[in-house]
Design a protein around this motif. Structure first.
Motif, PDB file in Angstrom:
ATOM      1  N   ASN A  28       0.789  -1.006  -0.235  1.00 14.73           N
ATOM      2  CA  ASN A  28       0.072  -0.354   0.191  1.00 14.73           C
ATOM      3  C   ASN A  28       0.980   1.115   0.145  1.00 14.73           C
ATOM      4  OD1 ASN A  28      -1.533   2.063   0.941  1.00 14.73           O
ATOM      5  ND2 ASN A  28      -3.029   0.868   1.818  1.00 14.73           N
ATOM      6  N   GLY A  29       0.497   2.486  -0.972  1.00 13.91           N
ATOM      7  CA  GLY A  29       1.582   3.066  -1.072  1.00 13.91           C
ATOM      8  C   GLY A  29       1.691   4.202   0.263  1.00 13.91           C
ATOM      9  N   CYS A  30       1.005   4.448   0.537  1.00 17.53           N
ATOM     10  CA  CYS A  30       0.189   5.001   1.977  1.00 17.53           C
ATOM     11  C   CYS A  30       1.765   4.245   3.522  1.00 17.53           C
ATOM     12  CB  CYS A  30      -1.023   5.066   2.852  1.00 17.53           C
ATOM     13  SG  CYS A  30      -1.664   6.069   1.553  1.00 17.53           S
ATOM     14  N   THR A  31       2.628   3.589   3.271  1.00 16.45           N
ATOM     15  CA  THR A  31       2.755   2.347   4.192  1.00 16.45           C
ATOM     16  C   THR A  31       3.623   2.157   3.840  1.00 16.45           C
ATOM     17  OG1 THR A  31       0.297   1.047   5.040  1.00 16.45           O
ATOM     18  CG2 THR A  31       2.324   0.635   6.248  1.00 16.45           C
ATOM     19  N   SER A  32       4.788   1.776   4.858  1.00 14.23           N
ATOM     20  CA  SER A  32       6.097   2.148   3.958  1.00 14.23           C
ATOM     21  C   SER A  32       6.460   0.526   4.080  1.00 14.23           C
ATOM     22  CB  SER A  32       7.520   2.690   5.551  1.00 14.23           C
ATOM     23  OG  SER A  32       7.322   1.800   5.917  1.00 14.23           O
ATOM     24  N   ALA A  33       7.555   0.592   2.885  1.00 18.69           N
ATOM     25  CA  ALA A  33       7.704  -1.490   2.677  1.00 18.69           C
ATOM     26  C   ALA A  33       8.862  -1.601   3.693  1.00 18.69           C
ATOM     27  CB  ALA A  33       9.080  -1.067   1.186  1.00 18.69           C
ATOM     28  N   ARG A  34       9.469  -0.997   4.553  1.00 18.95           N
ATOM     29  CA  ARG A  34       9.594  -1.506   5.920  1.00 18.95           C
ATOM     30  C   ARG A  34       8.856  -2.420   6.982  1.00 18.95           C
ATOM     31  NH1 ARG A  34      13.688   2.181   9.689  1.00 18.95           N
ATOM     32  NH2 ARG A  34      14.480   2.053   7.185  1.00 18.95           N
ATOM     33  N   TYR A  35       7.466  -1.511   6.772  1.00 14.73           N
ATOM     34  CA  TYR A  35       6.458  -2.371   7.746  1.00 14.73           C
ATOM     35  C   TYR A  35       6.229  -3.707   7.302  1.00 14.73           C
ATOM     36  CZ  TYR A  35       2.316  -3.446   9.749  1.00 14.73           C
ATOM     37  OH  TYR A  35       1.242  -4.246  11.074  1.00 14.73           O
ATOM     38  N   TYR A  36       5.813  -3.942   5.862  1.00 16.73           N
ATOM     39  CA  TYR A  36       4.915  -5.083   5.333  1.00 16.73           C
ATOM     40  C   TYR A  36       6.309  -6.064   5.057  1.00 16.73           C
ATOM     41  CZ  TYR A  36       1.067  -2.873   3.787  1.00 16.73           C
ATOM     42  OH  TYR A  36      -0.435  -2.340   3.787  1.00 16.73           O
ATOM     43  N   GLY A  37       8.078  -5.653   5.527  1.00 14.05           N
ATOM     44  CA  GLY A  37       9.402  -6.328   4.931  1.00 14.05           C
ATOM     45  C   GLY A  37       9.310  -6.913   6.430  1.00 14.05           C
ATOM     46  N   GLN A  38       9.363  -6.416   7.329  1.00 17.08           N
ATOM     47  CA  GLN A  38       8.493  -7.085   8.789  1.00 17.08           C
ATOM     48  C   GLN A  38       7.916  -7.926   9.229  1.00 17.08           C
ATOM     49  OE1 GLN A  38       7.140  -6.556  11.903  1.00 17.08           O
ATOM     50  NE2 GLN A  38       5.622  -6.002  10.679  1.00 17.08           N
ATOM     51  N   LEU A  39       6.556  -7.871   8.245  1.00 16.24           N
ATOM     52  CA  LEU A  39       6.016  -8.549   8.772  1.00 16.24           C
ATOM     53  C   LEU A  39       5.516  -9.704   7.099  1.00 16.24           C
ATOM     54  CD1 LEU A  39       2.388  -5.970   8.146  1.00 16.24           C
ATOM     55  CD2 LEU A  39       2.704  -7.179  10.547  1.00 16.24           C
ATOM     56  N   ALA A  40       6.102  -9.948   6.469  1.00 18.11           N
ATOM     57  CA  ALA A  40       7.023 -11.236   5.844  1.00 18.11           C
ATOM     58  C   ALA A  40       8.120 -11.671   6.206  1.00 18.11           C
ATOM     59  CB  ALA A  40       6.691  -9.994   4.196  1.00 18.11           C
ATOM     60  N   GLU A  41       8.960 -11.100   6.767  1.00 19.85           N
ATOM     61  CA  GLU A  41       9.919 -11.791   7.006  1.00 19.85           C
ATOM     62  C   GLU A  41       9.656 -12.640   8.427  1.00 19.85           C
ATOM     63  OE1 GLU A  41      13.950 -11.168   9.515  1.00 19.85           O
ATOM     64  OE2 GLU A  41      13.082  -9.520   8.141  1.00 19.85           O
ATOM     65  N   GLY A  42       8.543 -11.660   9.423  1.00 24.44           N
ATOM     66  CA  GLY A  42       8.249 -12.862  10.761  1.00 24.44           C
ATOM     67  C   GLY A  42       6.548 -14.209  10.483  1.00 24.44           C
ATOM     68  N   GLN A  43       6.077 -13.826   9.029  1.00 16.76           N
ATOM     69  CA  GLN A  43       5.481 -14.481   8.987  1.00 16.76           C
ATOM     70  C   GLN A  43       5.616 -16.022   8.303  1.00 16.76           C
ATOM     71  OE1 GLN A  43       1.521 -14.860   8.778  1.00 16.76           O
ATOM     72  NE2 GLN A  43       2.788 -16.954   8.217  1.00 16.76           N
ATOM     73  N   TRP A  44       6.934 -15.613   7.342  1.00 19.41           N
ATOM     74  CA  TRP A  44       7.807 -16.957   6.350  1.00 19.41           C
ATOM     75  C   TRP A  44       8.529 -17.479   8.118  1.00 19.41           C
ATOM     76  CZ3 TRP A  44       7.929 -20.074   3.305  1.00 19.41           C
ATOM     77  CH2 TRP A  44       9.159 -20.535   2.627  1.00 19.41           C
ATOM     78  N   ALA A  45       9.040 -16.915   8.855  1.00 19.92           N
ATOM     79  CA  ALA A  45       9.311 -17.807  10.015  1.00 19.92           C
ATOM     80  C   ALA A  45       9.140 -18.434  10.578  1.00 19.92           C
ATOM     81  CB  ALA A  45      10.503 -16.848  10.513  1.00 19.92           C
ATOM     82  N   LEU A  46       7.180 -17.591  11.103  1.00 19.58           N
ATOM     83  CA  LEU A  46       6.996 -19.115  11.276  1.00 19.58           C
ATOM     84  C   LEU A  46       6.274 -19.840  10.705  1.00 19.58           C
ATOM     85  CD1 LEU A  46       4.814 -18.981  14.006  1.00 19.58           C
ATOM     86  CD2 LEU A  46       3.087 -17.674  12.950  1.00 19.58           C
ATOM     87  N   LEU A  47       6.047 -19.877   9.200  1.00 17.27           N
ATOM     88  CA  LEU A  47       6.223 -21.072   8.430  1.00 17.27           C
ATOM     89  C   LEU A  47       7.265 -21.988   8.426  1.00 17.27           C
ATOM     90  CD1 LEU A  47       4.460 -19.321   5.525  1.00 17.27           C
ATOM     91  CD2 LEU A  47       2.772 -20.375   7.242  1.00 17.27           C
ATOM     92  N   ARG A  48       8.142 -21.215   8.437  1.00 16.08           N
ATOM     93  CA  ARG A  48       9.225 -22.465   8.352  1.00 16.08           C
ATOM     94  C   ARG A  48       8.847 -23.225   9.536  1.00 16.08           C
ATOM     95  NH1 ARG A  48      14.744 -20.051   6.568  1.00 16.08           N
ATOM     96  NH2 ARG A  48      13.527 -18.569   8.060  1.00 16.08           N
ATOM     97  N   ALA A  49       8.789 -22.556  11.147  1.00 13.87           N
ATOM     98  CA  ALA A  49       9.156 -23.080  11.877  1.00 13.87           C
ATOM     99  C   ALA A  49       7.792 -24.726  12.178  1.00 13.87           C
ATOM    100  CB  ALA A  49       9.283 -22.231  13.087  1.00 13.87           C
TER     101      ALA A  49
END
Length: 363
Positions: free
Chosen positions: A26-47
């Motif tokens: 979403n252009g109104c929200t920083s890529a950094r915020y979305y990046g930490q969401l993706a990273e955290g979800q991916w780590a959870l899926l791998r665990a």
């Protein structure tokens, strides 16, 4: 909600579909915020590991094995008796290595109970933002406070991805009671059963009703009643106390006072909430102090926000369940009908159910 033991809601706050939201920036929200969401979800899926594999592993501690076996009984009950989705969610396990899976940040204006909302392409708009690192959540909260907002940071012990992924039982849940673990499963699977974009109060009230009614039937099926019922009654009394305080605050904020006097009235209301809680605790709960830490910590609008979101329409869903004579299949059909209505019509329909719910409570 951040806590070391059962909190005032005895439930979790839910961040929905973080990885899919991250994939559609979403252009109104920083890529950094979305990046930490993706990273955290991916780590959870791998665990994740299948529960059957963890249970069969000789190295698994006996306490964890017993808790997972109990969770699978509750998981089977959810699908077989409560007509909730039958999939791999909560049939897998993930060791987090931390007490919370993420931290949610709630915010409201200083003199309003209207939440600051955040919108995601898949999950719609919700009244919080989630962070997989506590430091990041605290940093975001600090920035919001600088803007003059009331802010509350709550630790999240579990969340639902609405069936897009196989949601795991998390290590953060292992220390819970058997009943609390079961009701978490009921609550989160309810989100997979019915979910409406941009209507947090509807979604969470529905899932909370399923959780509570499911717990009643789960206790009955296991021959247990008294302890769980007493705790549930205390929880409901506490929630009613907080919601009454919210209503009085709403009247203050919408009233004719100037901002200076509204701030004074706001603090007076928080003191009243503490006094009424003390009276309830000492006169009806025999001094049970389970909610003391929450009540006597600093209070603000944002801290009260989850109560309105998670419980607003529970009496309406209770009345609807009674209307269909406790038939879960018919109940879900009625809920799905409500979910398809335009927002205003859905709210009106729920409001019409509320008097029936009050009559049931009085009876």
């Amino acid at each position: 909600m951040q806590r070391s033991g059962p909190g005032p809601l005895d439930r979790v706050f839910t961040l929905l579909v973080p990885l899919l939201a991250a994939a559609l920036l979403n252009g109104c929200t920083s890529a950094r915020y979305y990046g930490q969401l993706a990273e955290g979800q991916w780590a959870l899926l791998r665990a994740r590991q299948p529960v059957a594999q963890v249970v069969a592993d000789p190295a698994t501690p006996s306490a964890l094995r017993a808790r997972l076996l109990h969770a699978q009984q509750a998981r089977d009950f959810a699908s077989q008796q409560l007509h909730l989705p039958d999939n791999r969610s909560y049939r897998v396990y993930a060791n987090l290595g931390r007490p919370f899976v993420l931290w949610n940040v709630f915010a409201t204006p200083e003199l309003s109970l209207q939440p600051v909302t955040h919108c995601f392409p898949i999950a719609g708009c919700v009244a919080y933002r989630g962070y997989y690192r506590q430091g990041a959540a605290r940093g975001a909260a600090a920035l919001m406070r600088e803007q003059g907002l009331d802010v509350y940071v709550g630790g999240v012990e579990a969340y639902s991805t609405l069936g897009w992924f196989d949601d795991p039982i998390l290590s953060s849940m292992v220390g819970w009671s058997d009943e609390r673990l079961a009701t978490l499963i009921f609550h989160e699977l309810a989100h997979q059963r019915v979910y409406v974009q941009d209507d947090t109060a509807f979604n969470e009230s529905f899932a909370t009703f399923v959780e509570q009614q499911g717990a009643r039937q789960w206790r009955l099926a296991r021959g247990l009643a008294a302890d769980g019922e007493q705790q549930g009654q205390q929880r409901e009394q506490f929630i009613r106390l907080v919601l009454a305080s919210r209503e009085r605050l709403q009247a203050i904020y919408s009233g004719p006072l100037d901002d200076v006097h509204k701030r004074l009235a706001k603090q007076a209301e928080f003191q009243r909430l503490r006094r009424e809680y003390r009276q309830l605790r000492d006169s009806q709960w025999s001094g049970d102090a389970r909610y003391d830490a929450w009540v006597y910590a600093p209070l603000n609008n944002a801290k009260l926000l989850p109560f309105g979101l998670y419980d607003q329409w529970v009496p309406a869903f209770t009345a609807l369940f009674q209307k269909v004579n406790g038939d879960w299949a018919r109940f879900y059909l009625e809920v799905e009908h409500l979910a398809r209505l335009p927002a205003a019509a859905r709210t009106a329909a729920l409001q019409q159910l509320m008097p029936a719910a009050q009559a049931l409570a009085n009876a």
